[in-house]
Design a protein around this motif. Structure first.
Motif, PDB file in Angstrom:
ATOM      1  N   THR A 106       6.089   8.697   8.319  1.00 26.65           N
ATOM      2  CA  THR A 106       6.023   8.864   6.981  1.00 26.65           C
ATOM      3  C   THR A 106       6.889   6.316   6.236  1.00 26.65           C
ATOM      4  O   THR A 106       7.061   6.023   7.557  1.00 26.65           O
ATOM      5  N   THR A 107       5.619   6.678   5.636  1.00 23.94           N
ATOM      6  CA  THR A 107       5.916   5.542   4.951  1.00 23.94           C
ATOM      7  C   THR A 107       6.995   4.603   4.278  1.00 23.94           C
ATOM      8  O   THR A 107       7.468   6.054   3.506  1.00 23.94           O
ATOM      9  N   ALA A 108       7.969   4.028   4.252  1.00 26.11           N
ATOM     10  CA  ALA A 108       8.652   3.861   3.168  1.00 26.11           C
ATOM     11  C   ALA A 108       8.491   3.539   1.624  1.00 26.11           C
ATOM     12  O   ALA A 108       8.867   3.534   1.339  1.00 26.11           O
ATOM     13  N   LYS A 109       7.417   2.876   1.525  1.00 25.36           N
ATOM     14  CA  LYS A 109       7.028   2.248   0.475  1.00 25.36           C
ATOM     15  C   LYS A 109       5.445   2.242   0.755  1.00 25.36           C
ATOM     16  O   LYS A 109       4.824   2.274   1.577  1.00 25.36           O
ATOM     17  N   PRO A 110       4.695   2.322  -0.611  1.00 31.25           N
ATOM     18  CA  PRO A 110       3.535   1.882  -0.110  1.00 31.25           C
ATOM     19  C   PRO A 110       3.372   1.071   0.503  1.00 31.25           C
ATOM     20  O   PRO A 110       3.152  -0.124   0.237  1.00 31.25           O
ATOM     21  N   PRO A 154       0.348   5.988  -0.531  1.00 31.94           N
ATOM     22  CA  PRO A 154       1.916   5.678  -1.494  1.00 31.94           C
ATOM     23  C   PRO A 154       2.458   6.039  -0.236  1.00 31.94           C
ATOM     24  O   PRO A 154       3.065   6.167   0.896  1.00 31.94           O
ATOM     25  N   ALA A 155       4.040   5.513  -0.776  1.00 31.48           N
ATOM     26  CA  ALA A 155       5.174   6.461  -0.258  1.00 31.48           C
ATOM     27  C   ALA A 155       5.577   7.494   0.097  1.00 31.48           C
ATOM     28  O   ALA A 155       5.188   8.365  -0.261  1.00 31.48           O
ATOM     29  N   VAL A 161       1.895  -5.686   3.717  1.00 33.08           N
ATOM     30  CA  VAL A 161       2.710  -5.275   4.389  1.00 33.08           C
ATOM     31  C   VAL A 161       3.592  -6.980   4.554  1.00 33.08           C
ATOM     32  O   VAL A 161       3.173  -7.851   5.248  1.00 33.08           O
ATOM     33  N   ASP A 201      10.715  -7.298   7.987  1.00 27.52           N
ATOM     34  CA  ASP A 201      10.901  -5.826   8.003  1.00 27.52           C
ATOM     35  C   ASP A 201       9.809  -4.849   7.313  1.00 27.52           C
ATOM     36  O   ASP A 201       9.151  -3.675   8.138  1.00 27.52           O
ATOM     37  N   VAL A 233       8.482  -0.362   7.893  1.00 28.05           N
ATOM     38  CA  VAL A 233       7.984   0.367   6.973  1.00 28.05           C
ATOM     39  C   VAL A 233       7.287   1.636   7.247  1.00 28.05           C
ATOM     40  O   VAL A 233       7.218   2.807   7.036  1.00 28.05           O
TER      41      VAL A 233
END
Length: 370
Positions: free
Chosen positions: A202-206, A217-218, A238, A362, A366
């Motif tokens: 799972t990606t927290a943001k793109p 994408p997120a 990132v 961070d 991600v």
């Protein structure tokens, strides 16, 4: 692994207390080292004798012991094990789609995996490829000797002298003898992930990085081989765009990969197991002590109980080089805390990495498992 413009090499330092002689290979390091080791882990526990001959023919081995001789840290047979895992970014053969090769393969990813006695827990130390180290002299492929020297990028060791020079550099840095060596390349990594059926994350943001060919994408994803390779090579999409952020992504992906390997259930499907074993053995180069199916099975069987929750992952304590912000320098006192802990089979103390540039940012938040 990385674009040619980002490639590097690995160096190891030698001295101090060493590791043990040949010991039944363990699966934990493989899992820990994630992509490199994931394939080998799948081989662990295989009882399909009829495929041994074919799979044995896939494995490439390097006799590092013969190349390095006796000028190494002492072997200590205490039940622990140390493995250097490298990701090679050669652009030869099927890897040429990732750029031109202007000087030979380099090691873009370097992880030192320490398996504690009892093989229930492990620590992994990622070494940034841009770390400036004192590289030892190494034999070169053309029969000459490279003198090494101060302020050499860590990843140039592999470029100059191949696996043996990479191991020698790590041993010199750490004072720990490497029991084993595992290397994986671009194409083999992709095929291994595809054989696994992908890795859920799972990606927290793109995340978008044109150089690593990744555009996510997120949200939830099941990464195929090409996407997984893009993720572990990403640095511009990132964090601060540095190699330190990429290491955080790699470590997060490794956790997801370990969980995927545990959940695949390949031991109930001979066809699935063979596909994974075939992909894994084609993907890796190992030291000569691991370069057979029997050795890899022993390695896997010894580590099959290890899960991601039992693996502590850190980045070597570093700071940005005042003379060149594109390079980092080891924080000597903190780095010695790391190596001393591993030499004594103790957990790496939090104080060793809390002020490190590699512990900031961070990028590691991600990507999450599942």
């Amino acid at each position: 692994m990385a674009d040619q413009s980002e490639s590097g090499s690995a160096h190891i330092s030698g001295g101090g207390r060493g590791r043990r002689h040949k010991r039944p290979p363990r699966r934990r390091a493989l899992k820990i080292a994630a992509w490199s080791a994931a394939g080998v882990v799948m081989v662990g526990g295989v009882g399909l004798g009829y495929v041994y001959f074919k799979l044995n023919g896939n494995i490439k081995g390097v006799d590092i012991n013969a190349q390095l001789g006796t000028d190494r840290p002492q072997n200590v047979d205490n039940g622990s094990m140390d493995i250097l895992v490298l990701g090679s970014d050669s652009r030869a053969g099927a890897n040429k789609e990732y750029g031109q090769d202007d000087g030979g393969a380099r090691s873009d990813t370097a992880m030192i995996v320490h398996v504690y006695p009892g093989h229930k827990t492990a620590s992994v130390v990622s070494v940034p490829r841009d770390t400036l180290v004192t590289r030892p002299s190494c034999a070169t492929p053309d029969g000459k000797t490279d003198p090494g020297g101060k302020r050499q990028m860590f990843n140039t060791a592999y470029e100059v002298g191949g696996p043996a020079c990479a191991v020698k550099t790590v041993e010199q840095m750490s004072g720990i003898r490497m029991d084993h060596y595992i290397e994986v390349d671009f194409t083999g990594f992709k095929k291994l992930i595809d054989e696994l059926g992908g890795v859920p994350v799972t990606t927290a943001k793109p995340i978008k990085d044109n150089k690593s060919h990744l555009d996510l994408p997120a949200g939830k994803h099941n990464l195929n081989g090409e996407q997984a390779l893009g993720l572990v090579r990403t640095r511009h999409g990132v964090g601060d765009g540095s190699d330190l952020g990429r290491i955080q992504l790699q470590q997060a992906f490794i956790k997801a990969l370990i969980e995927r390997v545990k959940g695949v259930g390949v031991f109930h499907s001979p066809t699935k197991l063979y596909g994974l074993a075939n992909a894994a053995t084609k993907a890796i180069t190992t030291d000569s002590d691991l370069s057979s199916i029997n050795a890899l099975i022993g390695f896997g069987n010894g580590l099959k109980g290890l899960g991601s929750e039992n693996v502590k992952m850190v980045t070597l304590p570093v700071m940005y080089d005042p003379a060149d912000p594109n390079r980092v320098l080891p924080q000597q006192a903190q780095s010695e805390q790391v190596w001393d802990a591993l030499r004594k089979d103790l957990p790496i103390p939090a104080s060793a990495t809390k002020d490190s540039a590699g512990d900031k940012g961070d990028a590691g938040n991600v990507v999450k498992t599942g």
